[in-house]
Design an enzyme around this catalytic site. Structure first.
Site, PDB file in Angstrom:
ATOM      1  N   ASN A  61      10.547   9.301  51.451  1.00 43.33           N
ATOM      2  CA  ASN A  61       9.472   9.503  52.445  1.00 43.33           C
ATOM      3  C   ASN A  61       9.293  10.985  52.775  1.00 43.33           C
ATOM      4  OD1 ASN A  61       8.137   6.938  53.483  1.00 43.33           O
ATOM      5  ND2 ASN A  61      10.300   6.356  53.407  1.00 43.33           N
TER       6      ASN A  61
ATOM      7  N   MET B 136      18.949   6.986  59.842  1.00 42.72           N
ATOM      8  CA  MET B 136      19.633   5.741  60.188  1.00 42.72           C
ATOM      9  C   MET B 136      20.490   5.857  61.448  1.00 42.72           C
ATOM     10  SD  MET B 136      18.350   3.854  57.977  1.00 42.72           S
ATOM     11  CE  MET B 136      17.686   3.740  56.315  1.00 42.72           C
TER      12      MET B 136
ATOM     13  N   ILE C 296      20.189   5.490  65.784  1.00 38.86           N
ATOM     14  CA  ILE C 296      19.319   5.141  66.918  1.00 38.86           C
ATOM     15  C   ILE C 296      19.464   6.226  67.977  1.00 38.86           C
ATOM     16  CG2 ILE C 296      18.880   3.469  68.761  1.00 38.86           C
ATOM     17  CD1 ILE C 296      19.576   1.254  66.805  1.00 38.86           C
TER      18      ILE C 296
ATOM     19  N   ASN D 209       8.330   7.279  63.599  1.00 42.14           N
ATOM     20  CA  ASN D 209       9.268   6.618  62.688  1.00 42.14           C
ATOM     21  C   ASN D 209       8.499   5.769  61.679  1.00 42.14           C
ATOM     22  OD1 ASN D 209      11.850   5.617  61.731  1.00 42.14           O
ATOM     23  ND2 ASN D 209      11.413   3.713  62.823  1.00 42.14           N
TER      24      ASN D 209
ATOM     25  N   HIS E  73       8.988   2.354  59.451  1.00 46.58           N
ATOM     26  CA  HIS E  73       9.852   1.173  59.349  1.00 46.58           C
ATOM     27  C   HIS E  73       9.306   0.253  58.253  1.00 46.58           C
ATOM     28  CE1 HIS E  73      12.736  -1.812  60.615  1.00 46.58           C
ATOM     29  NE2 HIS E  73      11.772  -2.711  60.471  1.00 46.58           N
TER      30      HIS E  73
ATOM     31  N   GLU F  59      12.465   4.403  73.894  1.00 52.68           N
ATOM     32  CA  GLU F  59      13.862   3.981  74.104  1.00 52.68           C
ATOM     33  C   GLU F  59      14.173   2.621  73.494  1.00 52.68           C
ATOM     34  OE1 GLU F  59      11.512   4.266  76.274  1.00 52.68           O
ATOM     35  OE2 GLU F  59      11.439   2.393  77.425  1.00 52.68           O
TER      36      GLU F  59
ATOM     37  N   ASP G 171      12.461   0.529  67.432  1.00 50.59           N
ATOM     38  CA  ASP G 171      11.246   0.041  66.759  1.00 50.59           C
ATOM     39  C   ASP G 171      10.225  -0.526  67.740  1.00 50.59           C
ATOM     40  OD1 ASP G 171      12.238   0.755  64.208  1.00 50.59           O
ATOM     41  OD2 ASP G 171      13.304  -1.143  64.045  1.00 50.59           O
TER      42      ASP G 171
ATOM     43  N   ALA H 199       2.956   1.204  50.617  1.00 45.29           N
ATOM     44  CA  ALA H 199       2.708   1.310  52.063  1.00 45.29           C
ATOM     45  C   ALA H 199       3.329   2.569  52.696  1.00 45.29           C
ATOM     46  CB  ALA H 199       3.225   0.054  52.761  1.00 45.29           C
ATOM     47  N   GLU H 200       4.658   2.683  52.654  1.00 49.69           N
ATOM     48  CA  GLU H 200       5.301   3.780  53.390  1.00 49.69           C
ATOM     49  C   GLU H 200       4.799   5.162  52.976  1.00 49.69           C
ATOM     50  OE1 GLU H 200       9.592   3.534  53.993  1.00 49.69           O
ATOM     51  OE2 GLU H 200       9.555   1.512  53.222  1.00 49.69           O
TER      52      GLU H 200
HETATM   53  C1  GAR Z   1      12.727   3.589  53.936  1.00 48.76           C
HETATM   54  O1  GAR Z   1      12.373   2.353  53.393  1.00 48.76           O
HETATM   55  C2  GAR Z   1      12.498   3.584  55.442  1.00 48.76           C
HETATM   56  O2  GAR Z   1      11.352   2.873  55.834  1.00 48.76           O
HETATM   57  C3  GAR Z   1      13.747   2.878  55.916  1.00 48.76           C
HETATM   58  O3  GAR Z   1      14.771   3.397  55.100  1.00 48.76           O
HETATM   59  C4  GAR Z   1      14.239   3.814  53.831  1.00 48.76           C
HETATM   60  C5  GAR Z   1      14.595   5.267  53.606  1.00 48.76           C
HETATM   61  O4  GAR Z   1      14.222   5.695  52.320  1.00 48.76           O
HETATM   62  N1  GAR Z   1      13.952   3.104  57.303  1.00 48.76           N
HETATM   63  C6  GAR Z   1      14.471   2.191  58.132  1.00 48.76           C
HETATM   64  O5  GAR Z   1      14.861   1.105  57.756  1.00 48.76           O
HETATM   65  C7  GAR Z   1      14.551   2.617  59.588  1.00 48.76           C
HETATM   66  N2  GAR Z   1      14.768   1.486  60.438  1.00 48.76           N
HETATM   67  P1  GAR Z   1      14.012   7.242  51.962  1.00 48.76           P
HETATM   68  O6  GAR Z   1      15.261   7.993  52.392  1.00 48.76           O
HETATM   69  O7  GAR Z   1      13.864   7.234  50.476  1.00 48.76           O
HETATM   70  O8  GAR Z   1      12.778   7.742  52.669  1.00 48.76           O
END
Ligand code: GAR
Length: 201
Positions: A16, A93, A95, A110, A112, A150, A153, A182-183
């Site tokens: 990302n 990762m 919180i 963020n 998700h 706070e 998600d 998507a992301e």
């Molecule tokens: C991604 O899928 C992101 O959406 C998820 O971790 C992955 C990180 O990948 N995030 C979560 O689950 C947060 N709750 P990346 O390091 O390749 O971007």
């Protein structure tokens, strides 16, 4: 303000982060600039991506600092020293506490890997999110970009994109498709939207 100053917080592979770097290069992000990458993991590949793109980076280790408070304070110092306007959590990762999130209302974003409010909150991260979606048997999942408050998600949704689940999907195949379709698309678009909102104020 010419450009919103962006910090990206990472823990792992950083695909990302790469999508954001590429979006800045291609002009999808034009009102923001990635100034700093912060990782809580020393060996994270995301740090190499930052180095390759010539972006300053730092490692902040909770273990070395001894407490969550000291960990967050070290991040806050870096954000302040670099005059950061927007904090993007891209596969970060950890919180963040209310003490941290309340300092930056509508300034922390963020990504998700599900359609919130499904498969989100504490314990839902990375591959686990896709395992849960497949176990439930939903036919559509996706990704959400939201502001961070706070509630894990639980902040205001900025953008979402749906992705269809295939009969033969595994958590790994689904994770890859949700990232690609998507992301990596909505995160840069959301960052550009928030950057523009901030510099227009
Ligand atoms: C991604 O899928 C992101 O959406 C998820 O971790 C992955 C990180 O990948 N995030 C979560 O689950 C947060 N709750 P990346 O390091 O390749 O971007």
């Amino acid at each position: 303000m010419n450009c919103a100053r962006i910090a990206v917080l990472v823990s792992g592979g950083g695909t990302n982060l790469q999508a954001l770097i590429d979006a800045e290069k291609s002009g999808i992000i034009k009102n923001g600039k990635i100034e700093l990458v912060i990782s809580n993991k020393a060996g994270a590949y995301a740090l190499e991506r930052a180095a390759k793109a010539g972006i300053e980076s730092a490692v902040v280790s909770k273990k070395e600092l001894g407490s969550h408070e000291a960990f967050e304070d070290a991040i806050i110092k870096l954000l302040e020293d670099n005059k950061i306007d927007i904090i993007v959590l891209a596969g970060f990762m950890v919180i963040l506490s209310e003490r941290f999130t309340s300092r930056y209302p509508k300034r922390i974003i963020n990504v998700h890997p599900s359609l919130i409010p499904s498969f989100c909150g504490e314990g839902f991260y990375g591959l686990r999110v896709h395992e849960a979606a497949l176990a439930y048997g939903v036919k559509v999942t996706g990704a959400t970009v939201h502001f961070v408050n706070e509630i894990p998600d639980g902040g205001e949704i900025i953008m979402q994109k749906a992705v269809a689940i295939k009969e033969d999907d595994t958590p790994e195949s689904l994770q890859k498709r949700v990232m690609r379709l998507a992301e990596w698309k909505i995160l840069p678009l959301a960052v550009e939207k928030v950057s523009l909102d901030i510099i227009s104020k």
